[in-house]
Enzyme design. Structure first.
Site, PDB file in Angstrom:
ATOM      1  N   ARG A 170      11.657  10.096  19.113  1.00  0.00           N
ATOM      2  CA  ARG A 170      11.912   9.781  17.709  1.00  0.00           C
ATOM      3  C   ARG A 170      13.405   9.821  17.397  1.00  0.00           C
ATOM      4  O   ARG A 170      13.872   9.127  16.484  1.00  0.00           O
ATOM      5  CB  ARG A 170      11.142  10.747  16.797  1.00  0.00           C
ATOM      6  CG  ARG A 170       9.668  10.389  16.661  1.00  0.00           C
ATOM      7  CD  ARG A 170       8.869  11.412  15.907  1.00  0.00           C
ATOM      8  NE  ARG A 170       7.483  10.960  15.746  1.00  0.00           N
ATOM      9  CZ  ARG A 170       6.468  11.732  15.399  1.00  0.00           C
ATOM     10  NH1 ARG A 170       6.673  13.026  15.147  1.00  0.00           N
ATOM     11  NH2 ARG A 170       5.253  11.231  15.274  1.00  0.00           N
TER      12      ARG A 170
ATOM     13  N   GLY B  83      21.545 -17.392   0.002  1.00  0.00           N
ATOM     14  CA  GLY B  83      20.745 -18.359   0.744  1.00  0.00           C
ATOM     15  C   GLY B  83      21.067 -18.403   2.222  1.00  0.00           C
ATOM     16  O   GLY B  83      20.185 -18.682   3.047  1.00  0.00           O
TER      17      GLY B  83
ATOM     18  N   GLY C 224      -4.020   5.094  15.396  1.00  0.00           N
ATOM     19  CA  GLY C 224      -2.578   4.894  15.312  1.00  0.00           C
ATOM     20  C   GLY C 224      -1.895   6.210  15.023  1.00  0.00           C
ATOM     21  O   GLY C 224      -1.595   6.991  15.919  1.00  0.00           O
TER      22      GLY C 224
ATOM     23  N   GLU D  78       6.360   5.099  16.362  1.00  0.00           N
ATOM     24  CA  GLU D  78       6.596   6.509  16.716  1.00  0.00           C
ATOM     25  C   GLU D  78       6.533   7.438  15.502  1.00  0.00           C
ATOM     26  O   GLU D  78       7.256   8.436  15.427  1.00  0.00           O
ATOM     27  CB  GLU D  78       7.917   6.665  17.460  1.00  0.00           C
ATOM     28  CG  GLU D  78       7.898   5.952  18.794  1.00  0.00           C
ATOM     29  CD  GLU D  78       9.017   6.392  19.691  1.00  0.00           C
ATOM     30  OE1 GLU D  78       9.230   7.617  19.838  1.00  0.00           O
ATOM     31  OE2 GLU D  78       9.678   5.510  20.256  1.00  0.00           O
TER      32      GLU D  78
ATOM     33  N   ARG E 136      33.548 -15.088   1.658  1.00  0.00           N
ATOM     34  CA  ARG E 136      32.749 -15.877   0.723  1.00  0.00           C
ATOM     35  C   ARG E 136      33.316 -15.745  -0.690  1.00  0.00           C
ATOM     36  O   ARG E 136      33.506 -14.626  -1.192  1.00  0.00           O
ATOM     37  CB  ARG E 136      31.296 -15.394   0.753  1.00  0.00           C
ATOM     38  CG  ARG E 136      30.362 -16.061  -0.239  1.00  0.00           C
ATOM     39  CD  ARG E 136      30.093 -17.480   0.111  1.00  0.00           C
ATOM     40  NE  ARG E 136      29.009 -18.016  -0.727  1.00  0.00           N
ATOM     41  CZ  ARG E 136      28.775 -19.295  -0.918  1.00  0.00           C
ATOM     42  NH1 ARG E 136      29.563 -20.197  -0.322  1.00  0.00           N
ATOM     43  NH2 ARG E 136      27.778 -19.695  -1.668  1.00  0.00           N
TER      44      ARG E 136
ATOM     45  N   PRO F 161      -6.631   0.278  18.804  1.00  0.00           N
ATOM     46  CA  PRO F 161      -7.005  -0.481  17.611  1.00  0.00           C
ATOM     47  C   PRO F 161      -7.461   0.393  16.451  1.00  0.00           C
ATOM     48  O   PRO F 161      -7.218   0.073  15.287  1.00  0.00           O
ATOM     49  CB  PRO F 161      -8.131  -1.389  18.115  1.00  0.00           C
ATOM     50  CG  PRO F 161      -7.796  -1.618  19.563  1.00  0.00           C
ATOM     51  CD  PRO F 161      -7.234  -0.307  20.030  1.00  0.00           C
TER      52      PRO F 161
ATOM     53  N   ILE G  24       1.652  -2.004  22.662  1.00  0.00           N
ATOM     54  CA  ILE G  24       2.285  -1.268  23.749  1.00  0.00           C
ATOM     55  C   ILE G  24       3.590  -1.952  24.166  1.00  0.00           C
ATOM     56  O   ILE G  24       3.588  -3.065  24.705  1.00  0.00           O
ATOM     57  CB  ILE G  24       1.337  -1.143  24.957  1.00  0.00           C
ATOM     58  CG1 ILE G  24      -0.003  -0.548  24.508  1.00  0.00           C
ATOM     59  CG2 ILE G  24       1.989  -0.306  26.045  1.00  0.00           C
ATOM     60  CD1 ILE G  24       0.113   0.754  23.735  1.00  0.00           C
TER      61      ILE G  24
END
Length: 381
Positions: free
Chosen positions: A244, A341, A130, A364, A269, A127, A156
């Site tokens: 990473r 949209g 980090g 990470e 479209r 907490p 986690i």
């Protein structure tokens, strides 16, 4: 470095793509809305050899490098990031066992992960700790033949599903160097005092389990220490230099998915009587997305290739992580914009890609940390 993939690597990509496109789309919306995952899908991926490909053959793996692991991750994330994360993160922590564990630890843990018999997690973040991992305050105190662990871990991955958790703990709080105070200890989640609270309401990758973990007087044998006591921070950095790269592949994958969805959409479209694809503004967006994806892939390809050949380039890995994350977010944003949209509806995959992409810039190593690493490597600091 030769950027041409060999036949085996091309076959891995083809097989991973076929598995993902065949298995993920049908249940993607269900998993996202209900924030759950079917472990049978993970077991199927294990049976097909997609999980833990970097684990050595003598422990049941395929003996490939992290490069091949990244190739699989990119394909999975290009189809459905949440499911891709749920499957490939099942070995998140095995890297530490393989790099620093004893032979007994490797033989005990690694084969189970590859066979789909167990899931491992890594508990680092707290907490109040980090990006500054060296501030982690979860303690592990010797008591006879056991470690007694107390503390709380946050965000986690697989914390509520894992059979084992590689836990980053404070073992020498009085050491003069804050980078020599921590160690890694393997904690079986069935141990008394281990509790996991599944976190709900995440922005993205909702199929992947994320939990808050509480360890209250958790007792494990001293031999559950993985690596060298007091070297946990150093081992963590070695771990991140590999994982990473996995995140880089995730970023490239989600960006690719966004590009693929965009191309399909702008071709079909119509606006003002013509396809969206005919507008130069749309073409420029697609061109920029494709260029970013190629650049991000080249960065992680080079970094992963070097790691598998024994060279750790911290600056390059940080560049790849930062740029891949940024590419994922930018491409997903442009994709949703082109969908208008429709992109706001969860029935459209682009909406999930948009939500899933952001995490690649966060976990990470947030992008600010990666930029700091790059700068320090340039300045020799």
């Amino acid at each position: 470095m030769d950027f041409t993939l060999n036949k085996e690597q091309k076959d891995i990509i083809k097989a991973a793509r076929e598995f993902a496109t065949g298995e993920f789309p049908e249940r993607a919306l269900e998993f996202d809305r209900e924030e759950k995952f079917d472990l049978d899908l993970w077991r199927k991926a294990c049976d097909l050899g997609f999980v833990g490909v970097f684990i050595e053959e003598k422990y049941g793996g395929l003996g490939y490098g992290f490069f091949e692991h990244c190739l699989i991750s990119e394909e999975f994330w290009a189809v459905e990031p949440g499911i891709g994360q749920a499957i490939t993160s099942a070995t998140f922590g095995s890297e530490i066992v393989q790099l620093f564990g004893t032979e007994e630890q490797k033989e005990f843990v690694l084969p189970k992960l590859v066979a789909g018999e167990a899931i491992i997690a890594t508990a680092i973040t707290e907490p109040d700790a980090g990006s500054d991992a060296a501030s982690a305050s979860t303690t592990a105190v010797r008591d006879g033949s056991e470690w007694v662990i107390n503390g709380t871990k946050m965000f986690i991955t697989n914390g509520d599903l894992a059979d084992y958790v590689m836990t980053f703990v404070l073992t020498d709080p009085d050491h003069p160097s804050r980078h020599q105070r921590h160690s890694f200890i393997l904690v079986p989640t069935k141990t008394k005092g281990y509790e996991a609270n599944k976190l709900r309401g995440k922005l993205g990758i909702r199929a992947s389990d994320t939990a808050e973990v509480s360890l209250s007087n958790v007792k494990v044998p001293l031999e559950n220490l993985v690596g060298t006591e007091g070297e946990g921070f150093k081992e963590l950095m070695a771990f991140f230099n590999r994982t990473r790269l996995h995140v880089c592949a995730q970023g490239v994958g989600v960006a690719r998915g966004a590009l693929e969805e965009s191309i399909k959409h702008v071709k079909k479209r119509h606006q003002f009587g013509v396809p969206l694809a005919s507008f130069q503004a749309t073409q420029f967006k697609l061109a920029e997305m494709a260029t970013r994806i190629r650049a991000a892939r080249n960065l992680y390809y080079e970094a992963a290739w070097l790691v598998d050949h024994g060279t750790i380039d911290h600056g390059l890995i940080a560049m790849a992580k930062w740029y891949a994350g940024e590419t994922a977010v930018k491409c997903a944003d442009e994709a949703l914009q082109m969908h208008g949209g429709y992109g706001y509806l969860d029935e459209y995959r682009v909406q999930r890609l948009y939500r899933d992409a952001k995490i690649v810039e966060i976990y990470e190593g947030v992008k600010e940390i990666e930029k700091t690493i790059v700068a320090r490597s340039l300045l020799g600091m």
